[in-house]
Design an enzyme around this catalytic site. Structure first.
Site, PDB file in Angstrom:
ATOM      1  N   LYS A  95      45.656   1.435  -1.852  1.00 33.79           N
ATOM      2  CA  LYS A  95      45.432   0.160  -2.489  1.00 33.79           C
ATOM      3  C   LYS A  95      44.129   0.152  -3.284  1.00 33.79           C
ATOM      4  CE  LYS A  95      47.209  -2.124   1.632  1.00 33.79           C
ATOM      5  NZ  LYS A  95      46.747  -2.927   2.780  1.00 33.79           N
ATOM      6  N   GLU A 140      41.587   7.107  -9.082  1.00 30.55           N
ATOM      7  CA  GLU A 140      41.111   6.813  -7.726  1.00 30.55           C
ATOM      8  C   GLU A 140      39.928   5.857  -7.783  1.00 30.55           C
ATOM      9  OE1 GLU A 140      41.573   6.549  -4.751  1.00 30.55           O
ATOM     10  OE2 GLU A 140      41.618   8.413  -3.615  1.00 30.55           O
ATOM     11  N   ASP A 141      39.754   5.107  -6.711  1.00 28.14           N
ATOM     12  CA  ASP A 141      38.630   4.185  -6.642  1.00 28.14           C
ATOM     13  C   ASP A 141      37.310   4.919  -6.435  1.00 28.14           C
ATOM     14  OD1 ASP A 141      39.406   5.017  -4.100  1.00 28.14           O
ATOM     15  OD2 ASP A 141      39.517   3.015  -3.239  1.00 28.14           O
ATOM     16  N   ASP A 145      34.384  10.702  -2.053  1.00 26.21           N
ATOM     17  CA  ASP A 145      33.269  10.925  -1.137  1.00 26.21           C
ATOM     18  C   ASP A 145      33.302  12.379  -0.688  1.00 26.21           C
ATOM     19  OD1 ASP A 145      31.206  10.677   0.700  1.00 26.21           O
ATOM     20  OD2 ASP A 145      32.388   9.591   2.176  1.00 26.21           O
ATOM     21  N   LYS A 151      30.526   9.269  -4.966  1.00 24.87           N
ATOM     22  CA  LYS A 151      29.475   9.477  -3.965  1.00 24.87           C
ATOM     23  C   LYS A 151      29.368  10.984  -3.756  1.00 24.87           C
ATOM     24  CE  LYS A 151      30.702   6.784  -0.461  1.00 24.87           C
ATOM     25  NZ  LYS A 151      30.570   5.937   0.765  1.00 24.87           N
ATOM     26  N   PHE A 183      28.081   2.966   2.559  1.00 25.25           N
ATOM     27  CA  PHE A 183      29.467   2.522   2.518  1.00 25.25           C
ATOM     28  C   PHE A 183      29.563   1.307   1.605  1.00 25.25           C
ATOM     29  CE2 PHE A 183      33.370   0.514   3.991  1.00 25.25           C
ATOM     30  CZ  PHE A 183      34.212   1.619   4.002  1.00 25.25           C
ATOM     31  N   VAL A 184      30.458   1.360   0.655  1.00 24.60           N
ATOM     32  CA  VAL A 184      30.554   0.298  -0.347  1.00 24.60           C
ATOM     33  C   VAL A 184      31.892  -0.427  -0.252  1.00 24.60           C
ATOM     34  CG1 VAL A 184      28.940   1.410  -1.941  1.00 24.60           C
ATOM     35  CG2 VAL A 184      31.385   1.939  -2.105  1.00 24.60           C
ATOM     36  N   ARG A 213      38.230  -6.347  -0.480  1.00 25.58           N
ATOM     37  CA  ARG A 213      38.806  -5.744  -1.693  1.00 25.58           C
ATOM     38  C   ARG A 213      38.710  -6.679  -2.881  1.00 25.58           C
ATOM     39  NH1 ARG A 213      41.737  -1.084  -0.306  1.00 25.58           N
ATOM     40  NH2 ARG A 213      42.788  -1.147   1.705  1.00 25.58           N
TER      41      ARG A 213
HETATM   42  P1  IMP Z   1      37.198  11.109   0.450  1.00 25.54           P
HETATM   43  O1  IMP Z   1      38.486  11.668   1.000  1.00 25.54           O
HETATM   44  O2  IMP Z   1      36.072  11.190   1.458  1.00 25.54           O
HETATM   45  O3  IMP Z   1      36.798  11.698  -0.880  1.00 25.54           O
HETATM   46  O4  IMP Z   1      37.336   9.557   0.267  1.00 25.54           O
HETATM   47  C1  IMP Z   1      38.320   9.008  -0.475  1.00 25.54           C
HETATM   48  C2  IMP Z   1      38.840   7.733   0.136  1.00 25.54           C
HETATM   49  O5  IMP Z   1      38.033   7.267   1.239  1.00 25.54           O
HETATM   50  C3  IMP Z   1      38.800   6.643  -0.884  1.00 25.54           C
HETATM   51  O6  IMP Z   1      40.023   6.579  -1.594  1.00 25.54           O
HETATM   52  C4  IMP Z   1      38.538   5.407  -0.059  1.00 25.54           C
HETATM   53  O7  IMP Z   1      39.767   4.861   0.373  1.00 25.54           O
HETATM   54  C5  IMP Z   1      37.760   5.898   1.133  1.00 25.54           C
HETATM   55  N1  IMP Z   1      36.310   5.700   0.961  1.00 25.54           N
HETATM   56  C6  IMP Z   1      35.351   6.663   0.809  1.00 25.54           C
HETATM   57  N2  IMP Z   1      34.121   6.120   0.706  1.00 25.54           N
HETATM   58  C7  IMP Z   1      34.291   4.779   0.787  1.00 25.54           C
HETATM   59  C8  IMP Z   1      33.370   3.649   0.734  1.00 25.54           C
HETATM   60  O8  IMP Z   1      32.143   3.754   0.587  1.00 25.54           O
HETATM   61  N3  IMP Z   1      33.943   2.419   0.852  1.00 25.54           N
HETATM   62  C9  IMP Z   1      35.286   2.226   1.006  1.00 25.54           C
HETATM   63  N4  IMP Z   1      36.170   3.247   1.058  1.00 25.54           N
HETATM   64  C10 IMP Z   1      35.684   4.515   0.950  1.00 25.54           C
HETATM   65 MG    MG Z   2      41.389   4.964  -1.820  1.00 21.72          MG
END
Ligand code: IMP
Ligand code: MG
Length: 185
Positions: free
Chosen positions: A42, A104-105, A108, A136, A157-158, A170
């Site tokens: 989402k 993607e939003d 991380d 990030k 965390f955002v 959201r």
């Molecule tokens: P990754 O797998 O760690 O790269 O993170 C990707 C997913 O983790 C994103 O699509 C988000 O759903 C969630 N995510 C990572 N960091 C944050 C944050 O700071 N706030 C909210 N969701 C996050």
């Molecule tokens: Mg996501």
């Protein structure tokens, strides 16, 4: 809900300006070619809609733009993904032979985007690129290529603009940092 917000990190105007910059780069790179924009729900709902809108305002962009969504949920604790992604809804369009741009939003540790890239590249799209609104860069586990990056977020965390904490926040029109006590409730 407001009192749980520590501070605003990016205003709606700053987010809109970043999306306009992304749209210009994307329009240039796909000029005259068809493009399938694939939003990852989402979290990427807001950025996908606003990006496609910005693209449509530009005169010399893709020859046609189609929009599709994939729904995933990442396992892990509530503030960090484990890269174990559950596919809740697949694309409704076939992506074989098409120019696919994954939106993607946030990135991380990189595991979610890596999962998506390997899932989608196996289906032989003509091209596969990714666009991430918030980066990030501090805790990457895998170096996954990101073709278009919007804004660099701080190492916190955002929430907001599509991003949630336990499905909350959201709907905020800006990106925010939560007060730390929220995580210990
Ligand atoms: P990754 O797998 O760690 O790269 O993170 C990707 C997913 O983790 C994103 O699509 C988000 O759903 C969630 N995510 C990572 N960091 C944050 C944050 O700071 N706030 C909210 N969701 C996050
Ligand atoms: Mg996501």
């Amino acid at each position: 809900m407001k009192e749980t917000i520590e501070k605003a990190l990016f205003s709606p105007e700053e987010i809109a300006a970043a999306i306009d910059r992304l749209a210009k780069q994307i329009a240039r790179d796909y000029a005259g070619q068809p493009l399938l924009v694939l939003g990852v729900l989402k979290g990427a709902l807001y950025v996908t809609v606003d990006l496609v809108r910005a693209l449509s305002r530009l005169p010399d962009g893709p020859s046609r733009i189609e929009l599709d969504f994939i729904v995933v949920s990442s396992y892990g604790n509530s503030s960090r993904s484990s890269g174990e992604v559950r596919l809740l809804k697949d694309t409704s369009e076939k992506i074989e032979g098409r120019n696919v741009l994954v939106v993607e939003d946030i990135i991380d540790n990189g595991l979610t985007l890596q999962y998506l890239r390997s899932l989608l590249s196996g289906r032989e799209p003509a091209s596969l690129k990714s666009c991430v609104l918030f980066d990030k860069p501090y805790h990457r586990i895998v170096e996954v290529p990101v073709d278009y990056t919007g804004l660099t977020a701080p190492d916190v965390f955002v929430v907001g603009y599509g991003l949630d904490y336990q499905e909350n926040y959201r709907n905020l029109p800006y990106l925010a940092q939560l007060q730390s006590w929220v995580f210990s409730e």
